[in-house]
Design a protein around this motif. Structure first.
Motif, PDB file in Angstrom:
ATOM      1  N   UNK A  65       0.801  -1.214   0.000  1.00 62.24           N
ATOM      2  CA  UNK A  65       0.000   0.000   0.000  1.00 62.24           C
ATOM      3  C   UNK A  65       0.837   1.267   0.000  1.00 62.24           C
ATOM      4  N   UNK A  66       2.129   1.143   0.269  1.00 58.07           N
ATOM      5  CA  UNK A  66       3.005   2.312   0.206  1.00 58.07           C
ATOM      6  C   UNK A  66       3.383   2.661  -1.230  1.00 58.07           C
ATOM      7  N   UNK A  67       3.119   1.740  -2.160  1.00 63.19           N
ATOM      8  CA  UNK A  67       3.421   1.966  -3.577  1.00 63.19           C
ATOM      9  C   UNK A  67       2.211   2.638  -4.219  1.00 63.19           C
ATOM     10  N   UNK A  68       2.123   3.935  -4.077  1.00 67.67           N
ATOM     11  CA  UNK A  68       0.933   4.683  -4.485  1.00 67.67           C
ATOM     12  C   UNK A  68       0.589   4.506  -5.961  1.00 67.67           C
ATOM     13  N   UNK A  69       1.525   4.643  -6.899  1.00 66.78           N
ATOM     14  CA  UNK A  69       1.150   4.484  -8.313  1.00 66.78           C
ATOM     15  C   UNK A  69       0.559   3.114  -8.632  1.00 66.78           C
ATOM     16  N   UNK A  70       1.154   2.068  -8.058  1.00 68.25           N
ATOM     17  CA  UNK A  70       0.652   0.721  -8.330  1.00 68.25           C
ATOM     18  C   UNK A  70      -0.746   0.515  -7.765  1.00 68.25           C
ATOM     19  N   UNK A  71      -0.980   1.035  -6.570  1.00 67.85           N
ATOM     20  CA  UNK A  71      -2.290   0.890  -5.947  1.00 67.85           C
ATOM     21  C   UNK A  71      -3.346   1.658  -6.736  1.00 67.85           C
ATOM     22  N   UNK A  72      -3.003   2.852  -7.180  1.00 66.88           N
ATOM     23  CA  UNK A  72      -3.956   3.641  -7.963  1.00 66.88           C
ATOM     24  C   UNK A  72      -4.315   2.937  -9.270  1.00 66.88           C
ATOM     25  N   UNK A  73      -3.314   2.330  -9.908  1.00 63.70           N
ATOM     26  CA  UNK A  73      -3.568   1.588 -11.147  1.00 63.70           C
ATOM     27  C   UNK A  73      -4.442   0.379 -10.885  1.00 63.70           C
ATOM     28  N   UNK A  74      -4.148  -0.347  -9.812  1.00 65.71           N
ATOM     29  CA  UNK A  74      -4.936  -1.516  -9.431  1.00 65.71           C
ATOM     30  C   UNK A  74      -6.393  -1.134  -9.186  1.00 65.71           C
ATOM     31  N   UNK A  75      -6.605  -0.077  -8.413  1.00 65.21           N
ATOM     32  CA  UNK A  75      -7.964   0.323  -8.066  1.00 65.21           C
ATOM     33  C   UNK A  75      -8.732   0.823  -9.285  1.00 65.21           C
ATOM     34  N   UNK A  76      -8.048   1.513 -10.173  1.00 66.51           N
ATOM     35  CA  UNK A  76      -8.707   1.988 -11.393  1.00 66.51           C
ATOM     36  C   UNK A  76      -9.260   0.820 -12.197  1.00 66.51           C
ATOM     37  N   UNK A  77      -8.497  -0.258 -12.251  1.00 64.45           N
ATOM     38  CA  UNK A  77      -8.965  -1.443 -12.958  1.00 64.45           C
ATOM     39  C   UNK A  77     -10.148  -2.102 -12.263  1.00 64.45           C
ATOM     40  N   UNK A  78     -10.114  -2.136 -10.943  1.00 63.52           N
ATOM     41  CA  UNK A  78     -11.191  -2.769 -10.180  1.00 63.52           C
ATOM     42  C   UNK A  78     -12.516  -2.039 -10.358  1.00 63.52           C
ATOM     43  N   UNK A  79     -12.484  -0.718 -10.212  1.00 67.75           N
ATOM     44  CA  UNK A  79     -13.745   0.033 -10.283  1.00 67.75           C
ATOM     45  C   UNK A  79     -14.247   0.143 -11.724  1.00 67.75           C
ATOM     46  N   UNK A  80     -13.356  -0.070 -12.689  1.00 70.02           N
ATOM     47  CA  UNK A  80     -13.801  -0.064 -14.089  1.00 70.02           C
ATOM     48  C   UNK A  80     -14.658  -1.292 -14.381  1.00 70.02           C
TER      49      UNK A  80
END
Length: 250
Positions: A65-80
């Motif tokens: 969770x400290x890897x902000x860019x990776x988490x943001x990319x992951x979440x973008x895919x989930x909510x899509x």
């Protein structure tokens, strides 16, 4: 048990001491759980303990969770794919030492995992919740906010921030049918207690201070989370529920 059939829940720290049992109970209640945890061993234990007929609804993501860019990319895919119905901001780290010994990087890391990850997850879930007119956000805080512990400054600071976010989000999101509440666990026998040098003495101290003379277990937290996720809790928001056996009373 509240019926959570069809609910899609994002849960950080889902394989930890309190998260493990809650994840299993959410699955048994019919929910789909996207479980984020960085601990490979605990993740494997969670998968092993998940009944075979429930595994299709457990989506375990080993993530930092400290890897902000990776988490943001992951979440973008989930909510899509489709909206998230609930977010449980539970993940935390809890280094223990005197305040003056923390480096700036250490302080920043605690904030990144304990607070910024909650901001990122909630921001990702909000558009979908708002569009459907229903959502649940649960922030896991801590009994340490009562001021009874030393050498945990960044941890206590982070939990105070989550409590502030609980109230601010509750006020802002309520008009869209989204509730935001906090759960403040007391002293539970998890890995977090390993920071105490005298386990037996600590255990005795906990039982002395609690009104209920048994140690808490993960099921106690799971019950509180299931309640806040339910439709029955739809008129409760901006609140903090202390699950601590009566250690503190407000």
């Amino acid at each position: 048990m509240s019926d959570l059939t069809g609910r899609r829940i994002l849960y950080t720290g889902a394989a930890g001491g309190l998260g493990h049992q809650t994840t299993l109970q959410l699955l048994m209640a019919g929910a789909e759980v996207i479980a984020l945890d960085r601990d490979h061993r605990k993740n494997a234990e969670l998968v092993a303990d998940t009944p075979a007929d429930l595994r299709a609804r457990l989506h375990l993501v080993e993530a930092d969770l400290a890897d902000k860019p990776s988490i943001e990319t992951l979440l973008a895919g989930l909510v899509a794919e489709r909206p998230l119905d609930a977010v449980i901001n539970n993940a935390a780290i809890y280094p223990s030492k005197p305040f003056e010994e923390y480096t700036s990087d250490e302080l920043a890391l605690v904030h990144a995992i304990n607070v910024e990850a909650a901001l990122i997850c909630t921001r990702a879930a909000l558009p979908g919740m708002r569009a459907q007119g229903w959502g649940r956000i649960i922030n896991v805080t801590s009994i340490t906010l009562t001021g009874g512990w030393e050498n945990l400054t960044p941890y206590v600071q982070s939990k105070g921030a989550l409590m502030g976010l609980t109230r601010a989000w509750a006020r802002e999101f309520g008009k869209w049918g989204i509730t935001v509440n906090a759960i403040a666990p007391g002293a539970f026998p998890t890995d977090a207690e390993k920071i105490h040098p005298d386990p037996a003495g600590y255990n005795a101290m906990v039982l002395e201070r609690q009104a209920v003379k048994r140690r808490g277990h993960a099921g106690d937290i799971a019950a509180a989370i299931r309640f806040f996720l339910s439709d029955e809790a739809g008129f409760i928001t901006g609140q903090s529920l202390a699950v601590n056996g009566g250690w503190t009373m407000h």
